[in-house]
Design an enzyme around this catalytic site. Structure first.
Site, short mmCIF file in Angstrom:
data_model
loop_
_atom_site.label_atom_id
_atom_site.label_comp_id
_atom_site.label_asym_id
_atom_site.label_seq_id
_atom_site.Cartn_x
_atom_site.Cartn_y
_atom_site.Cartn_z
N GLY A 1 0.79 -1.24 0.00
CA GLY A 1 0.00 0.00 0.00
C GLY A 1 0.81 1.28 0.00
N SER A 2 2.06 1.21 -0.49
CA SER A 2 2.85 2.45 -0.45
C SER A 2 2.31 3.49 -1.43
CB SER A 2 4.33 2.16 -0.69
OG SER A 2 4.58 1.80 -2.02
N ARG B 1 -14.38 -15.63 -10.64
CA ARG B 1 -13.94 -14.24 -10.82
C ARG B 1 -15.15 -13.31 -10.87
NH1 ARG B 1 -8.71 -13.02 -11.94
NH2 ARG B 1 -7.82 -14.89 -12.78
N MET C 1 -3.64 -6.78 -7.25
CA MET C 1 -3.06 -7.83 -8.08
C MET C 1 -4.09 -8.88 -8.50
SD MET C 1 -0.11 -6.52 -8.25
CE MET C 1 1.04 -7.71 -8.94
N LEU D 1 -9.21 -8.21 -13.62
CA LEU D 1 -10.62 -7.83 -13.49
C LEU D 1 -11.43 -8.32 -14.68
CD1 LEU D 1 -9.70 -4.25 -12.32
CD2 LEU D 1 -10.77 -6.02 -10.89
N HIS E 1 1.34 0.81 -13.31
CA HIS E 1 2.03 -0.42 -13.68
C HIS E 1 3.54 -0.15 -13.66
CE1 HIS E 1 2.54 -4.33 -15.55
NE2 HIS E 1 3.45 -3.77 -16.33
N LEU F 1 -5.60 -5.90 -20.92
CA LEU F 1 -4.76 -5.81 -19.72
C LEU F 1 -3.50 -4.95 -19.94
CD1 LEU F 1 -4.33 -7.03 -16.77
CD2 LEU F 1 -2.82 -8.66 -17.91
N GLN G 1 9.49 6.77 -7.81
CA GLN G 1 8.90 7.62 -8.85
C GLN G 1 7.39 7.41 -8.96
OE1 GLN G 1 10.54 10.12 -10.46
NE2 GLN G 1 12.02 9.52 -8.90
N GLU G 2 6.95 6.18 -8.70
CA GLU G 2 5.50 5.91 -8.69
C GLU G 2 4.82 6.84 -7.68
OE1 GLU G 2 4.21 1.80 -8.45
OE2 GLU G 2 6.07 1.10 -9.31
#
Ligand code: GAR
Length: 197
Positions: free
Chosen positions: A16-17, A73, A98, A101, A117, A152, A181-182
Site C-alpha cells: 500500500g505504499s 472471478r 493484483m 478484473l 504499472h 490488460l 517515482q510511482e
C-alpha cells in the site's frame, strides 16, 4: 445538506505504499478544498496486506473483500463492485491491486478506473517487470499511470516516469528506484484527472 465530494476508492493487495502516497498528497495539497475530492475507502482483497493497517493508521475507512471467499472471478468482482459502489466513486484507483478484473467490472467503471504499472508501457505488461527489463538489457525502466480498459495493461497513458537501469541492479534495487517515482507521478496524475471530472 453536506458538501458533495468526488469520492476516490483505492484498491490494494499488498504494502500500500502508493495508496499512502496518494493519501499524503491528498492531505498535503488539500484535495478536498482544491479539487473537491476525498479518499472515501481503501479496499483490499487480502486480509494479510499490510497496506490495510497502514490505511487505518492514516485514518482512512477500510474494507476487506477476500477473493478466496468466492468461487468465480465474476462472483468476486460482483462483491467488489458492491463494496466500491457503496461510496458512489468518481474515481477507482488501483494501487498494487493484483487481480485480473472481468470485462464487466472494467466496463462498469469505464472512464473512472486507473492503474499504475511498474514498467514503461507498452513494454513489459504483466508480472516480473523489473527482472524482465534487466534481462532484456534495458538502459531505462519506469512506471506508467493509465486508464484501465478490457485489454490488460494497455489503456490510454496518463503519466510516465523514467529511471536508469544501473550496472549491478537486481529486480529489488530497480523496483525500489521505480517505486519512489510511482509515489511522485501517481498522486500528480490522479489529481489532474480529478480536476477534469
Ligand atoms: C507497485 O510497484 C505497482 O506499480 C505494482 O505493484 C506495486 C505495489 O506496491 N503494480 C502492479 O504490478 C500491477 N500489475 P504498493 O502496494 O507498495 O503500492
Amino acid at each position: 445538506m453536506g458538501r458533495e465530494y468526488k469520492n476516490i476508492v483505492i484498491l490494494i493487495s499488498g504494502s500500500g505504499s502508493n495508496m499512502a502516497a496518494l493519501a499524503r498528497a491528498a492531505e498535503r495539497e488539500d484535495w478536498a478544498g482544491t479539487v473537491g475530492a476525498r479518499i472515501a475507502a481503501v479496499i483490499s482483497n487480502r486480509a494479510d496486506s499490510t497496506g490495510l493497517a497502514l490505511a487505518r493508521e492514516l485514518g482512512l475507512p477500510t474494507a476487506l473483500v477476500p477473493h478466496k471467499d468466492y468461487d468465480s472471478r465474476e462472483a468476486f468482482d460482483a462483491a467488489l463492485m458492491a463494496a466500491i459502489d457503496a461510496h458512489s466513486p468518481a474515481l477507482v484507483v488501483l494501487a498494487g491491486f493484483m487481480r485480473i478484473l472481468t470485462p464487466g467490472f472494467v466496463a462498469h467503471y469505464a472512464g473512472r478506473l486507473v492503474n499504475i504499472h511498474p514498467s514503461l508501457l507498452p513494454a513489459f505488461t504483466g508480472l516480473n517487470t523489473h527482472q524482465r527489463a534487466i534481462d532484456a538489457g534495458c538502459k531505462v525502466a519506469g512506471a506508467t499511470v493509465h486508464h484501465v480498459t478490457a485489454d490488460l495493461d494497455h489503456g490510454p497513458i496518463l503519466a510516465q516516469a523514467v529511471v536508469p537501469v544501473l550496472p549491478g541492479d537486481t529486480a529489488d534495487t530497480l523496483a525500489a528506484r521505480v517505486l519512489s517515482q510511482e509515489h511522485r507521478i501517481y498522486p500528480q496524475a490522479v489529481r489532474e484527472l480529478l480536476d477534469t471530472l
